[in-house]
Design an enzyme around this catalytic site. Structure first.
Site, mmCIF file in Angstrom:
data_model
loop_
_atom_site.group_PDB
_atom_site.id
_atom_site.type_symbol
_atom_site.label_atom_id
_atom_site.label_comp_id
_atom_site.label_asym_id
_atom_site.label_seq_id
_atom_site.Cartn_x
_atom_site.Cartn_y
_atom_site.Cartn_z
ATOM 1 N N ARG A 1 0.839 -1.285 0.004
ATOM 2 C CA ARG A 1 -0.038 0.011 -0.171
ATOM 3 C C ARG A 1 0.942 1.175 -0.078
ATOM 4 O O ARG A 1 1.687 1.487 0.985
ATOM 5 C CB ARG A 1 -1.058 0.023 1.260
ATOM 6 C CG ARG A 1 -1.575 1.240 1.559
ATOM 7 C CD ARG A 1 -2.614 1.217 2.673
ATOM 8 N NE ARG A 1 -3.335 2.376 2.701
ATOM 9 C CZ ARG A 1 -3.077 3.479 3.844
ATOM 10 N NH1 ARG A 1 -2.326 2.999 4.820
ATOM 11 N NH2 ARG A 1 -3.835 4.429 4.012
ATOM 12 N N HIS B 1 -3.072 10.670 1.337
ATOM 13 C CA HIS B 1 -2.386 10.595 2.490
ATOM 14 C C HIS B 1 -1.662 11.912 2.892
ATOM 15 O O HIS B 1 -0.585 12.100 3.319
ATOM 16 C CB HIS B 1 -1.364 9.322 2.322
ATOM 17 C CG HIS B 1 -1.155 8.877 3.811
ATOM 18 N ND1 HIS B 1 -1.263 7.475 3.911
ATOM 19 C CD2 HIS B 1 -0.715 9.521 5.103
ATOM 20 C CE1 HIS B 1 -0.810 7.097 5.094
ATOM 21 N NE2 HIS B 1 -0.593 8.128 5.826
ATOM 22 N N GLU C 1 -7.345 8.207 6.904
ATOM 23 C CA GLU C 1 -7.658 8.595 7.965
ATOM 24 C C GLU C 1 -8.104 10.198 8.137
ATOM 25 O O GLU C 1 -7.595 11.219 8.627
ATOM 26 C CB GLU C 1 -6.330 8.627 8.947
ATOM 27 C CG GLU C 1 -5.909 7.288 9.174
ATOM 28 C CD GLU C 1 -4.747 7.349 10.408
ATOM 29 O OE1 GLU C 1 -4.204 8.462 10.678
ATOM 30 O OE2 GLU C 1 -4.549 6.219 10.700
ATOM 31 N N ASN D 1 -7.322 1.223 9.928
ATOM 32 C CA ASN D 1 -5.815 1.594 10.749
ATOM 33 C C ASN D 1 -6.128 1.467 11.986
ATOM 34 O O ASN D 1 -6.907 2.154 12.941
ATOM 35 C CB ASN D 1 -5.374 2.855 10.285
ATOM 36 C CG ASN D 1 -4.837 3.358 9.017
ATOM 37 O OD1 ASN D 1 -4.843 2.027 8.131
ATOM 38 N ND2 ASN D 1 -4.422 4.218 8.605
ATOM 39 N N TYR E 1 -4.157 1.238 15.791
ATOM 40 C CA TYR E 1 -2.696 1.068 16.688
ATOM 41 C C TYR E 1 -3.124 0.828 18.034
ATOM 42 O O TYR E 1 -2.390 0.047 18.837
ATOM 43 C CB TYR E 1 -2.131 2.479 16.639
ATOM 44 C CG TYR E 1 -1.516 2.579 15.120
ATOM 45 C CD1 TYR E 1 -0.368 2.225 14.933
ATOM 46 C CD2 TYR E 1 -2.273 3.086 14.128
ATOM 47 C CE1 TYR E 1 0.222 2.175 13.695
ATOM 48 C CE2 TYR E 1 -1.656 3.362 12.904
ATOM 49 C CZ TYR E 1 -0.356 2.839 12.439
ATOM 50 O OH TYR E 1 0.185 3.091 11.320
ATOM 51 N N GLU F 1 -3.223 -0.518 8.109
ATOM 52 C CA GLU F 1 -2.094 0.096 8.834
ATOM 53 C C GLU F 1 -2.033 -0.584 10.263
ATOM 54 O O GLU F 1 -3.350 -0.740 10.868
ATOM 55 C CB GLU F 1 -2.049 1.382 9.107
ATOM 56 C CG GLU F 1 -1.561 2.222 7.817
ATOM 57 C CD GLU F 1 -1.514 3.763 8.119
ATOM 58 O OE1 GLU F 1 -1.076 4.179 9.353
ATOM 59 O OE2 GLU F 1 -1.540 4.442 7.180
HETATM 60 C C1 FCB Z 1 -0.943 6.794 10.959
HETATM 61 C C2 FCB Z 1 -0.704 7.477 9.480
HETATM 62 C C3 FCB Z 1 0.735 6.893 9.241
HETATM 63 C C4 FCB Z 1 1.754 7.103 10.159
HETATM 64 C C5 FCB Z 1 1.124 6.042 11.106
HETATM 65 C C6 FCB Z 1 2.136 5.859 12.492
HETATM 66 O O1 FCB Z 1 -1.816 7.721 11.732
HETATM 67 O O2 FCB Z 1 -1.645 7.062 8.663
HETATM 68 O O3 FCB Z 1 1.204 7.839 7.952
HETATM 69 O O4 FCB Z 1 2.059 8.060 10.400
HETATM 70 O O5 FCB Z 1 -0.051 6.570 11.736
#
Ligand code: FCB
Length: 467
Positions: free
Chosen positions: A91, A135, A180, A312, A314, A371
């Site tokens: 990607r 992006h 995002e 995404n 995290y 992500e």
């Molecule tokens: C996300 C972004 C990516 C990167 C990660 C750590 O929010 O999409 O570009 O910065 O975090």
């Protein structure tokens, strides 16, 4: 092709990950501004991130994207690296200011050429290209005319999407409109921590609406340009939100944060309306004159059917009620340990929880994990390898959680680790390293981290299970 000499296999072949072997393809993600460098090459125009980096005090160490990982020049070697890791999908994002230097008007053929070469190079190595149209690198000329705060930017985005589709539709069949939009709208226009660095809540609400509208318009434009075989989606940053304390007040704060981060984007895209409990934010932006209310016409466009939802993930978030604090009247609680170098909580179970919630509330939409990954202060490279045990554990833990989600019936089709390479981490500059491959920014030498070798062996194992 150059062969990259990695050390011994690092995957031990245990772990309850078999459900992933079915429909999931594995790869890695990057974004144009974070890796390409060459910000003046081949007619590229200025982006809001070029400008933001040059605004004193905005980015750590005064770092810029001018050089980054020099991926614009080193892309062939980087593709060989991906092939050596056995990636099945990659990607990347297309830089709008390379394709249309001022955001509108004729396309810049030299800028487009780079992405055609990249996509062809991926296909030649058996790697699927997934292209993200936005992006975060808006052409500065469009910002000068109001950026995402202006409705016109959504129309320009649809033209840009059509141009990308027409030029690359024969080599790219996986498309993501936005990455995002919450970050673009709110970190860019309310918190001011990311470009364009504006701090005005009603402008952020207007930006979020124009971003969503542009997603729908771009989806229509791409379909018209690329044809029915294209798969199109949007990537949202989603998170489970927990109340950080007992009682109804904190539970209410968690609902507001969920409405703001998750449902504000999921509901319009997948249900065609904004969440009722958050609508007053929209109405106040209209009253403040930031937004012209064209909801009735816009929402059906925003809800244009898509083929997948990009997620995404995290970390989860924890919030307290804080009546005096900002438009959402809440405050984030400190993340409990363990945390990453970003201070983000490590909670693989949050990925499982999130995916089940999306399916429960929005139905069986195909999911791409676009992500997932972690920044840690890695030990120095030794003998050509970086021993990043924490990142390996992070990726492994999240793949196990993903496998549980698949076993529980979630239709997951892609998983992209963030990131292939250490790169420019926005306002943190080059201080935060997310790569599974280490980049020495002095020499541009790439060295695998243990996590890359583990991931390579994991993918090979998945391939064997598939037979
Ligand atoms: C996300 C972004 C990516 C990167 C990660 C750590 O929010 O999409 O570009 O910065 O975090």
């Amino acid at each position: 092709m150059t062969t990259i000499d990695f050390t011994a296999p690092a995957f031990d072949g245990d772990g309850p990950v078999e459900p992933l072997a079915g429909n999931v393809r594995f790869g890695a993600a990057t974004a144009a501004f974070q890796v390409e460098g060459a910000t003046h090459a081949d007619g590229r125009g200025e982006s809001i991130w070029d400008r933001f980096c040059r605004t004193p005090g905005k980015v750590a160490n005064g770092d810029t994207g001018d050089v980054a990982c020099e991926h614009y020049r080193r892309w062939e070697a980087d593709l060989d690296l991906m092939a050596a890791l056995g990636l099945e999908t990659y990607r990347f994002s297309i830089a709008w200011p390379r394709v249309m230097p001022t955001g509108r008007g004729p396309v810049n053929a030299a800028g487009l050429r780079f992405y055609r070469d990249l996509a062809e190079g991926l296909l030649a190595r058996g790697i699927e290209p997934i292209a993200t149209l936005y992006h975060w690198d808006l052409p500065q000329a469009l910002q000068d005319d109001g950026g995402w705060g202006a409705r016109d930017t959504a129309l320009r985005f649809a033209e840009y999407a059509a141009a990308c589709g027409a030029a690359l539709g024969d080599v790219v069949s996986q498309w993501i409109t936005h990455n995002e939009p919450w970050v673009v709208a709110f970190q860019g226009h309310a918190h001011g921590t990311k470009a364009p660095g504006i701090r005005d809540w009603p402008t952020a609400i207007a930006a979020s609406h124009h971003l969503l509208l542009s997603h729908g318009l771009a989806t229509q434009a791409l379909r018209a340009a690329v044809g029915a075989h294209a798969e199109i989606g949007i990537t949202l940053n989603l998170a489970p939100i927990h109340a950080a304390g007992p009682g109804e007040d904190h539970a209410g704060a968690a609902r507001r944060m969920d409405g703001h981060l998750n449902r504000w984007f999921l509901d319009p895209v997948l249900r065609g309306h904004y969440p009722d409990d958050m609508l007053d934010h929209y109405e106040r932006a209209v009253a403040a004159g930031r937004l012209v209310d064209q909801r009735n016409g816009d929402l059906p466009v925003i809800a244009e059917p898509t083929d997948f939802l990009g997620v995404n993930y995290y970390n989860p978030q924890r919030v307290f009620a804080a009546p005096e604090n900002g438009p959402l009247a809440l405050r984030h609680a400190p993340a409990p340990p363990p945390t990453t170098a970003m201070g983000w909580e490590v909670d693989p179970g949050g990925l499982h929880e999130l995916l089940l919630r999306v399916r429960r509330d929005y139905g069986p939409v195909p999911v791409y994990i676009t992500e997932n990954g972690a920044s840690f202060d890695d030990p120095p490279e030794a003998a050509g390898l970086v021993e990043d045990a924490q990142r390996t554990a992070y990726v492994r833990g999240h793949l196990e959680a993903l496998a549980r989600a698949v076993a529980d019936g979630v239709d997951v089709r892609r998983y992209c680790v963030w990131s292939l390479l250490d790169n420019f981490e926005w306002e943190h500059g080059y201080d935060k390293r997310f790569g599974i491959v280490h980049v020495d920014y002095r020499t541009q030498r790439r060295a695998p981290k243990r996590s890359a070798l583990w991931y390579r062996d994991f993918i090979a194992w998945m391939r064997r299970l598939r037979g």
